[in-house]
Design a protein around this motif. Sequence first.
Motif, mmCIF file in Angstrom:
data_model
loop_
_atom_site.group_PDB
_atom_site.id
_atom_site.type_symbol
_atom_site.label_atom_id
_atom_site.label_comp_id
_atom_site.label_asym_id
_atom_site.label_seq_id
_atom_site.Cartn_x
_atom_site.Cartn_y
_atom_site.Cartn_z
ATOM 1 N N ARG A 85 12.177 7.148 -5.261
ATOM 2 C CA ARG A 85 12.789 8.475 -4.868
ATOM 3 C C ARG A 85 12.175 9.630 -5.423
ATOM 4 O O ARG A 85 12.100 10.788 -5.144
ATOM 5 C CB ARG A 85 14.280 8.552 -5.241
ATOM 6 N N ASP A 86 11.409 9.333 -6.652
ATOM 7 C CA ASP A 86 10.699 10.403 -7.371
ATOM 8 C C ASP A 86 9.208 10.371 -7.003
ATOM 9 O O ASP A 86 8.206 10.734 -7.893
ATOM 10 C CB ASP A 86 11.074 10.143 -8.997
ATOM 11 N N LEU A 87 8.649 9.731 -5.972
ATOM 12 C CA LEU A 87 7.416 9.460 -5.513
ATOM 13 C C LEU A 87 6.503 8.695 -6.296
ATOM 14 O O LEU A 87 5.304 8.625 -6.425
ATOM 15 C CB LEU A 87 6.764 10.660 -5.411
ATOM 16 N N ASN A 88 7.240 7.649 -7.320
ATOM 17 C CA ASN A 88 6.435 6.799 -8.044
ATOM 18 C C ASN A 88 6.057 5.300 -7.410
ATOM 19 O O ASN A 88 6.789 5.125 -6.224
ATOM 20 C CB ASN A 88 7.269 6.343 -9.167
ATOM 21 N N PHE A 89 4.930 4.814 -7.452
ATOM 22 C CA PHE A 89 4.451 3.758 -6.794
ATOM 23 C C PHE A 89 5.451 2.661 -6.737
ATOM 24 O O PHE A 89 5.785 2.288 -8.156
ATOM 25 C CB PHE A 89 3.283 3.425 -7.001
ATOM 26 N N LEU A 90 5.688 1.993 -6.012
ATOM 27 C CA LEU A 90 6.549 0.768 -5.866
ATOM 28 C C LEU A 90 5.941 -0.527 -5.548
ATOM 29 O O LEU A 90 5.647 -1.583 -6.202
ATOM 30 C CB LEU A 90 7.686 0.659 -5.160
ATOM 31 N N ALA A 91 5.192 -0.557 -4.459
ATOM 32 C CA ALA A 91 4.571 -1.700 -3.738
ATOM 33 C C ALA A 91 3.665 -1.376 -2.425
ATOM 34 O O ALA A 91 3.813 -0.331 -1.795
ATOM 35 C CB ALA A 91 5.661 -2.496 -3.237
ATOM 36 N N PRO A 92 2.537 -2.036 -2.284
ATOM 37 C CA PRO A 92 1.813 -1.752 -1.294
ATOM 38 C C PRO A 92 2.141 -2.628 0.164
ATOM 39 O O PRO A 92 2.857 -3.651 -0.035
ATOM 40 C CB PRO A 92 0.256 -2.537 -1.637
ATOM 41 N N LEU A 93 1.922 -2.134 1.112
ATOM 42 C CA LEU A 93 2.302 -2.974 2.338
ATOM 43 C C LEU A 93 1.037 -2.872 3.165
ATOM 44 O O LEU A 93 0.825 -1.709 3.779
ATOM 45 C CB LEU A 93 3.199 -2.162 3.347
ATOM 46 N N ASN A 94 0.305 -4.124 3.085
ATOM 47 C CA ASN A 94 -0.802 -4.277 3.948
ATOM 48 C C ASN A 94 -1.184 -5.502 4.537
ATOM 49 O O ASN A 94 -0.265 -6.287 4.268
ATOM 50 C CB ASN A 94 -2.065 -3.816 2.832
ATOM 51 N N GLU A 95 -2.450 -5.795 4.801
ATOM 52 C CA GLU A 95 -2.628 -7.315 5.190
ATOM 53 C C GLU A 95 -2.395 -8.073 4.060
ATOM 54 O O GLU A 95 -1.975 -9.329 4.650
ATOM 55 C CB GLU A 95 -4.081 -7.199 5.802
ATOM 56 N N ASP A 96 -2.718 -7.947 2.997
ATOM 57 C CA ASP A 96 -2.594 -9.005 1.940
ATOM 58 C C ASP A 96 -1.025 -9.223 1.844
ATOM 59 O O ASP A 96 -0.684 -10.234 1.315
ATOM 60 C CB ASP A 96 -2.976 -8.215 0.639
ATOM 61 N N THR A 97 -0.116 -8.248 2.123
ATOM 62 C CA THR A 97 1.290 -8.260 1.852
ATOM 63 C C THR A 97 2.289 -8.956 3.198
ATOM 64 O O THR A 97 3.204 -8.774 3.423
ATOM 65 C CB THR A 97 1.909 -7.190 1.177
ATOM 66 N N GLY A 98 1.184 -8.863 4.335
ATOM 67 C CA GLY A 98 1.737 -9.306 5.496
ATOM 68 C C GLY A 98 1.634 -8.527 6.872
ATOM 69 O O GLY A 98 2.081 -9.202 7.801
ATOM 70 N N LEU A 99 1.006 -7.227 6.777
ATOM 71 C CA LEU A 99 0.926 -6.439 8.016
ATOM 72 C C LEU A 99 -0.202 -7.187 8.951
ATOM 73 O O LEU A 99 -1.029 -8.000 8.385
ATOM 74 C CB LEU A 99 0.263 -5.106 7.588
ATOM 75 N N GLU A 100 -0.368 -7.167 9.977
ATOM 76 C CA GLU A 100 -1.159 -7.454 11.014
ATOM 77 C C GLU A 100 -2.234 -6.705 10.867
ATOM 78 O O GLU A 100 -3.373 -7.199 11.101
ATOM 79 C CB GLU A 100 -0.681 -7.375 12.362
ATOM 80 N N SER A 101 -2.247 -5.399 10.364
ATOM 81 C CA SER A 101 -3.478 -4.657 10.215
ATOM 82 C C SER A 101 -3.326 -3.502 9.189
ATOM 83 O O SER A 101 -2.266 -3.129 9.158
ATOM 84 C CB SER A 101 -3.737 -3.747 11.568
ATOM 85 N N SER A 102 -4.353 -3.218 8.385
ATOM 86 C CA SER A 102 -4.161 -2.270 7.345
ATOM 87 C C SER A 102 -4.404 -1.009 7.947
ATOM 88 O O SER A 102 -4.423 0.136 7.359
ATOM 89 C CB SER A 102 -5.031 -2.499 6.317
ATOM 90 N N ALA A 103 -4.588 -0.664 9.265
ATOM 91 C CA ALA A 103 -4.820 0.611 9.916
ATOM 92 C C ALA A 103 -3.465 1.052 10.437
ATOM 93 O O ALA A 103 -3.067 0.958 11.534
ATOM 94 C CB ALA A 103 -5.623 0.480 11.198
ATOM 95 N N ALA A 104 -2.637 1.715 9.649
ATOM 96 C CA ALA A 104 -1.132 2.071 9.551
ATOM 97 C C ALA A 104 -1.094 3.413 10.226
ATOM 98 O O ALA A 104 -1.348 4.171 9.532
ATOM 99 C CB ALA A 104 -0.444 1.591 8.438
ATOM 100 N N VAL A 105 -0.717 3.396 11.346
ATOM 101 C CA VAL A 105 -0.531 4.839 12.267
ATOM 102 C C VAL A 105 0.854 5.380 12.379
ATOM 103 O O VAL A 105 1.098 6.677 12.729
ATOM 104 C CB VAL A 105 -1.272 4.780 13.678
ATOM 105 N N SER A 106 1.908 4.598 12.149
ATOM 106 C CA SER A 106 3.162 4.980 12.191
ATOM 107 C C SER A 106 4.172 4.239 11.551
ATOM 108 O O SER A 106 3.789 3.119 11.029
ATOM 109 C CB SER A 106 3.644 5.050 13.805
ATOM 110 N N ALA A 107 5.362 4.767 10.993
ATOM 111 C CA ALA A 107 6.199 4.059 10.369
ATOM 112 C C ALA A 107 7.686 4.625 10.981
ATOM 113 O O ALA A 107 7.896 5.742 11.029
ATOM 114 C CB ALA A 107 6.256 4.377 8.895
ATOM 115 N N THR A 108 8.659 3.717 11.317
ATOM 116 C CA THR A 108 9.840 3.863 12.085
ATOM 117 C C THR A 108 10.839 3.022 11.165
ATOM 118 O O THR A 108 11.003 1.866 11.225
ATOM 119 C CB THR A 108 9.739 3.597 13.469
ATOM 120 N N PRO A 109 11.911 3.705 10.511
ATOM 121 C CA PRO A 109 12.981 3.186 9.995
ATOM 122 C C PRO A 109 13.999 2.566 11.034
ATOM 123 O O PRO A 109 14.187 3.292 11.854
ATOM 124 C CB PRO A 109 13.442 4.028 8.947
ATOM 125 N N ASP A 110 14.511 1.429 10.731
ATOM 126 C CA ASP A 110 15.651 1.025 11.521
ATOM 127 C C ASP A 110 17.039 1.196 10.688
ATOM 128 O O ASP A 110 16.982 1.687 9.708
ATOM 129 C CB ASP A 110 15.363 -0.328 12.052
#
Length: 462
Positions: A247-272
Amino acid sequence: MNGGLNQVWSGACASDGTLLFGNFDRVLEYDGQTWRQIAVPNAAYVRGLAIDAAGTAWVAGVNELGRIDRGPDGRRTFTSLRALVPREAGDLGTLWQVHVTPQGIWFQGNTALLRWRDGKFDYWPTHEKGIVLSFWLGDHLLVALTRGWFKPREGGRWEELGDPADKLGTYFPHFAIPHPRGGWLLGLEGDHGVVAGLGRWDGKKLTLEPHPLDEFFKARRLYGGVRLADGRYVLTTLQGGAVLLDRDLNFLAPLNEDTGLESSAAVSATPDCHDAVWIGTEWGVSRVELHPAYTWFGAANGLRRHASPMLQRWQGRLLMSGADGLNRLEPPLALPGVARFQRWSAIDDKIWAMRPAGDTLLVGALGGLWEIDARGTPRKVASVTNIFDVAVARASPDVAYTATLRAFLRWRRIAGEWREVDRLPDVRGNSIGEDGDGRLWLGTDNQGVWRVEFPRTGSRWR
């Protein structure tokens, strides 16, 4: 993603939980079980997508725009509104964004800003040749042009925002989301397309805000951002995946291919509506669990599959037992990175239990009892096999107990050396507990729970 092409440029979540994603000449619909395609003819890439309170989805593509509504059969279908755009707007080119607001539905393109209200379009020419983006800031629209930042006024007029001397047009914002200290958090691009980092816009003044991830944002091309319902942030990049901030803009975690994304070219983010965010990439869309109450550790954190790991916090660090010894959770070498469990102690044994004993750690293992000092150096205390649990007396860190396959043992540390001082042979236990009165309890596999006493004259168990 059933039948869609690889790039997912936009997304929106309906009030019933259904997710819509902008794809190539179509919108993909996912209700939690089934994927459907909603054709958007002639739209090419659907980059703008938003849903209003009535459930209508508003869509923007390349020289195409319109709405998606449910038909009599309950299925969503697209209706083009392109023919209703004023003729003087000409070829709209790429339409990048859609904003659902009390003022109407805004469609942002490079050459024009359009507003749909009361069954017709209003038109604001931008006189721009490059990309133009806009952002809804609570009560007005901010449109970023090369000559400055503006908000639209009635009659196709523009009102400049901020002080012209600040030359806001030299900064190109990619996103604008609520800032934790008020105002708006912007992801900025500067001269010659170089990422400038994060900034804060208070409605009058733009302030650049240094961040520990600035070098990462610049190298991996900061691109998009959303604020989650719990106040955390997800910022996307074109080459490095996304990052989760608190909430204060401190780093928590990466979200990338190493952590499970299909690609590290991330063009959008949609909360459900289920504590997750859907990351649209150049290779499909990935659902990322971001529950605020826990963090998932897996292969990206150095974990391998094995049964019954034991966790113990000691000296401010988290230790985990494994089939091949002891591991310690190490912080990332650089941000953004992941914390990893790494081999820490030279004990080459299957570990069942760990307990702090003063300034050392007692470790019960398949092959014996070990003591580890503050530097992580192990020393074997005894070769008693199959130690399933270790307990250290509350009254003294120099008294310990071990439950094994063949006996229940009491140990005492004398002159820095642990010595076996009492033994109950053939008492098989796998867990030890000590109550508030200092009484010992031994859990067994098939003989229930026993209370154990060590009187001065000998040992006795009940």
